[in-house]
Design a protein around this motif. Structure first.
Motif, PDB file in Angstrom:
ATOM      1  N   LEU A  98       0.858  -1.181   0.000  1.00 28.15           N
ATOM      2  CA  LEU A  98       0.000   0.000   0.000  1.00 28.15           C
ATOM      3  C   LEU A  98       0.895   1.232   0.000  1.00 28.15           C
ATOM      4  O   LEU A  98       1.722   1.407   0.901  1.00 28.15           O
ATOM      5  N   LEU A  99       0.740   2.072  -1.010  1.00 29.02           N
ATOM      6  CA  LEU A  99       1.514   3.307  -1.116  1.00 29.02           C
ATOM      7  C   LEU A  99       0.570   4.493  -0.954  1.00 29.02           C
ATOM      8  O   LEU A  99      -0.508   4.538  -1.565  1.00 29.02           O
ATOM      9  N   ILE A 100       0.987   5.449  -0.140  1.00 29.12           N
ATOM     10  CA  ILE A 100       0.166   6.626   0.131  1.00 29.12           C
ATOM     11  C   ILE A 100       1.037   7.865   0.026  1.00 29.12           C
ATOM     12  O   ILE A 100       2.156   7.895   0.537  1.00 29.12           O
ATOM     13  N   GLU A 101       0.515   8.881  -0.633  1.00 28.25           N
ATOM     14  CA  GLU A 101       1.197  10.178  -0.661  1.00 28.25           C
ATOM     15  C   GLU A 101       0.173  11.293  -0.754  1.00 28.25           C
ATOM     16  O   GLU A 101      -0.899  11.146  -1.342  1.00 28.25           O
ATOM     17  N   GLY A 102       0.510  12.419  -0.133  1.00 29.65           N
ATOM     18  CA  GLY A 102      -0.378  13.571  -0.160  1.00 29.65           C
ATOM     19  C   GLY A 102      -0.027  14.520   0.970  1.00 29.65           C
ATOM     20  O   GLY A 102       0.983  14.335   1.668  1.00 29.65           O
ATOM     21  N   PRO A 103      -0.830  15.543   1.168  1.00 30.17           N
ATOM     22  CA  PRO A 103      -0.552  16.499   2.248  1.00 30.17           C
ATOM     23  C   PRO A 103      -0.561  15.807   3.610  1.00 30.17           C
ATOM     24  O   PRO A 103      -1.378  14.923   3.869  1.00 30.17           O
ATOM     25  N   ASP A 104       0.377  16.200   4.456  1.00 25.92           N
ATOM     26  CA  ASP A 104       0.437  15.619   5.790  1.00 25.92           C
ATOM     27  C   ASP A 104      -0.762  16.087   6.607  1.00 25.92           C
ATOM     28  O   ASP A 104      -1.259  17.206   6.433  1.00 25.92           O
ATOM     29  N   ALA A 105      -1.231  15.208   7.470  1.00 25.50           N
ATOM     30  CA  ALA A 105      -2.360  15.544   8.342  1.00 25.50           C
ATOM     31  C   ALA A 105      -2.312  14.656   9.575  1.00 25.50           C
ATOM     32  O   ALA A 105      -1.738  13.564   9.558  1.00 25.50           O
ATOM     33  N   ARG A 106      -2.925  15.090  10.614  1.00 27.56           N
ATOM     34  CA  ARG A 106      -2.951  14.336  11.866  1.00 27.56           C
ATOM     35  C   ARG A 106      -3.738  13.027  11.678  1.00 27.56           C
ATOM     36  O   ARG A 106      -4.818  13.010  11.078  1.00 27.56           O
ATOM     37  N   GLY A 107      -3.179  11.932  12.193  1.00 24.19           N
ATOM     38  CA  GLY A 107      -3.920  10.672  12.225  1.00 24.19           C
ATOM     39  C   GLY A 107      -3.829   9.799  10.997  1.00 24.19           C
ATOM     40  O   GLY A 107      -4.483   8.758  10.930  1.00 24.19           O
ATOM     41  N   LEU A 108      -3.012  10.167  10.014  1.00 23.72           N
ATOM     42  CA  LEU A 108      -2.949   9.379   8.787  1.00 23.72           C
ATOM     43  C   LEU A 108      -2.496   7.944   9.063  1.00 23.72           C
ATOM     44  O   LEU A 108      -3.104   6.984   8.573  1.00 23.72           O
ATOM     45  N   ILE A 109      -1.421   7.785   9.825  1.00 24.02           N
ATOM     46  CA  ILE A 109      -0.918   6.443  10.110  1.00 24.02           C
ATOM     47  C   ILE A 109      -1.951   5.649  10.903  1.00 24.02           C
ATOM     48  O   ILE A 109      -2.187   4.462  10.628  1.00 24.02           O
ATOM     49  N   TYR A 110      -2.602   6.282  11.844  1.00 22.60           N
ATOM     50  CA  TYR A 110      -3.625   5.610  12.653  1.00 22.60           C
ATOM     51  C   TYR A 110      -4.747   5.079  11.768  1.00 22.60           C
ATOM     52  O   TYR A 110      -5.170   3.918  11.899  1.00 22.60           O
ATOM     53  N   HIS A 111      -5.246   5.919  10.871  1.00 21.80           N
ATOM     54  CA  HIS A 111      -6.376   5.506  10.028  1.00 21.80           C
ATOM     55  C   HIS A 111      -5.990   4.345   9.111  1.00 21.80           C
ATOM     56  O   HIS A 111      -6.762   3.400   8.941  1.00 21.80           O
ATOM     57  N   VAL A 112      -4.803   4.411   8.549  1.00 23.88           N
ATOM     58  CA  VAL A 112      -4.373   3.347   7.636  1.00 23.88           C
ATOM     59  C   VAL A 112      -4.216   2.024   8.383  1.00 23.88           C
ATOM     60  O   VAL A 112      -4.723   0.981   7.951  1.00 23.88           O
ATOM     61  N   THR A 113      -3.525   2.061   9.508  1.00 17.22           N
ATOM     62  CA  THR A 113      -3.302   0.812  10.244  1.00 17.22           C
ATOM     63  C   THR A 113      -4.613   0.258  10.802  1.00 17.22           C
ATOM     64  O   THR A 113      -4.786  -0.966  10.877  1.00 17.22           O
ATOM     65  N   ALA A 114      -5.545   1.130  11.162  1.00 21.76           N
ATOM     66  CA  ALA A 114      -6.841   0.669  11.663  1.00 21.76           C
ATOM     67  C   ALA A 114      -7.611  -0.072  10.573  1.00 21.76           C
ATOM     68  O   ALA A 114      -8.215  -1.123  10.835  1.00 21.76           O
ATOM     69  N   VAL A 115      -7.609   0.475   9.359  1.00 18.26           N
ATOM     70  CA  VAL A 115      -8.303  -0.188   8.251  1.00 18.26           C
ATOM     71  C   VAL A 115      -7.695  -1.554   7.976  1.00 18.26           C
ATOM     72  O   VAL A 115      -8.408  -2.552   7.795  1.00 18.26           O
ATOM     73  N   LEU A 116      -6.374  -1.631   7.964  1.00 22.07           N
ATOM     74  CA  LEU A 116      -5.721  -2.918   7.706  1.00 22.07           C
ATOM     75  C   LEU A 116      -6.010  -3.917   8.832  1.00 22.07           C
ATOM     76  O   LEU A 116      -6.278  -5.095   8.588  1.00 22.07           O
TER      77      LEU A 116
END
Length: 279
Positions: free
Chosen positions: A6-24
């Motif tokens: 899974l590759l992700i890129e875009g503007p930084d924002a709070r909680g990005l890592i949390y949301h991705v790992t939660a979905v997985l």
């Protein structure tokens, strides 16, 4: 058990890592490796390698990611970690091509070499030893557009994911490049941005350089100016002739190209503008 990227890129924002790992996690995925980077201009990059014991519902995961991260500027790419299908271009020099083919035959490169294309037939006997199709597409008497049209017709047989220019000594037109944006990898016999164009070792010798180098980069519309993937150098001194530099330079070229291919074929390279981010 299949591995996925899974590759992700875009503007930084709070909680990005949390949301991705939660979905997985909610989709019973096991994260194997994860790397993140936030650039000085606050752009976020993340590469996540994971496995899933059941058939992965790709669309469900992407839909859940978009629900949690609705910013349309954030881009997601989800793929199976697999060998990339490539076509290799060459002219007369064998060193980069031979390294690719030998590693391919021994499964030491994460790619399937579908074919080799050349504007000369010098290397056809060598390529035939590997049982790989060799297409000699002569440029003599053709305009660049006619020659490239013939190449594109041949590529249509294979539908490669990447083109690798292994010492292909012709300049590709912007029209050709648009068919494979960010998918053409070139090895340049110079430590860019120095000594652009032809005869770099002669240029280097005349300049009295103390190092020589090579650069692997993506091809864009500007000659030898595409996003850089990998570089390396070798020390030289006044005793080196231009021929000596070219000889040692071939070793550097091969080493740099193979490093770049390893990175790209592992889905570790992001292109942003005219730069790369490697995770």
């Amino acid at each position: 058990m299949a591995k996925h990227i899974l590759l992700i890129e875009g503007p930084d924002a709070r909680g990005l890592i949390y949301h991705v790992t939660a979905v997985l996690f909610n989709n019973r995925c096991n994260i194997l490796k994860q790397t993140e980077y936030v650039s000085p201009d606050k752009r976020f990059y993340m590469r996540t390698e994971f496995e899933n014991g059941t058939d992965l519902d790709r669309e469900k995961i992407l839909s859940e990611l978009r629900q949690r991260i609705p910013d349309e500027q954030v881009k997601f790419r989800l793929d199976i970690l697999k060998k990339k299908n490539i076509v290799v271009f060459c002219t007369k020099e064998h060193h980069c091509l031979s390294e690719i083919l030998v590693r391919y035959m021994f499964s030491e490169i994460n790619a399937n070499v579908l074919a080799v294309i050349s504007n000369h037939n010098v290397l056809q006997p060598f390529v035939s030893k590997f049982g790989i199709p060799f297409h000699y597409i002569d440029a003599e008497g053709k305009t660049r557009e006619e020659h490239e049209a013939a190449i594109l017709k041949t590529l249509g047989i294979y539908s490669p994911e990447y083109l690798v220019l292994a010492k292909y000594m012709r300049i590709l037109s912007p029209g050709f490049v648009t068919h494979y944006p960010g998918k053409i990898i070139n090895i340049h016999h110079s430590f860019l941005p120095a000594f652009i164009g032809a005869n770099p070792y002669r240029q280097a010798h005349e300049r009295g350089v103390k190092i020589i180098g090579a650069t692997a980069h993506f091809v864009n519309n500007d000659l030898d100016q595409g996003p850089i993937i990998a570089q390396d150098t070798k020390d030289v001194d006044h005793r080196y002739s231009a021929i000596d530099m070219a000889r040692d330079g071939r070793d550097v070229e091969t080493r740099v190209l193979m490093k770049a291919l390893k990175l790209v074929f592992a889905d570790r390279v992001f292109i942003y503008g005219n730069r790369t981010v490697i995770l």
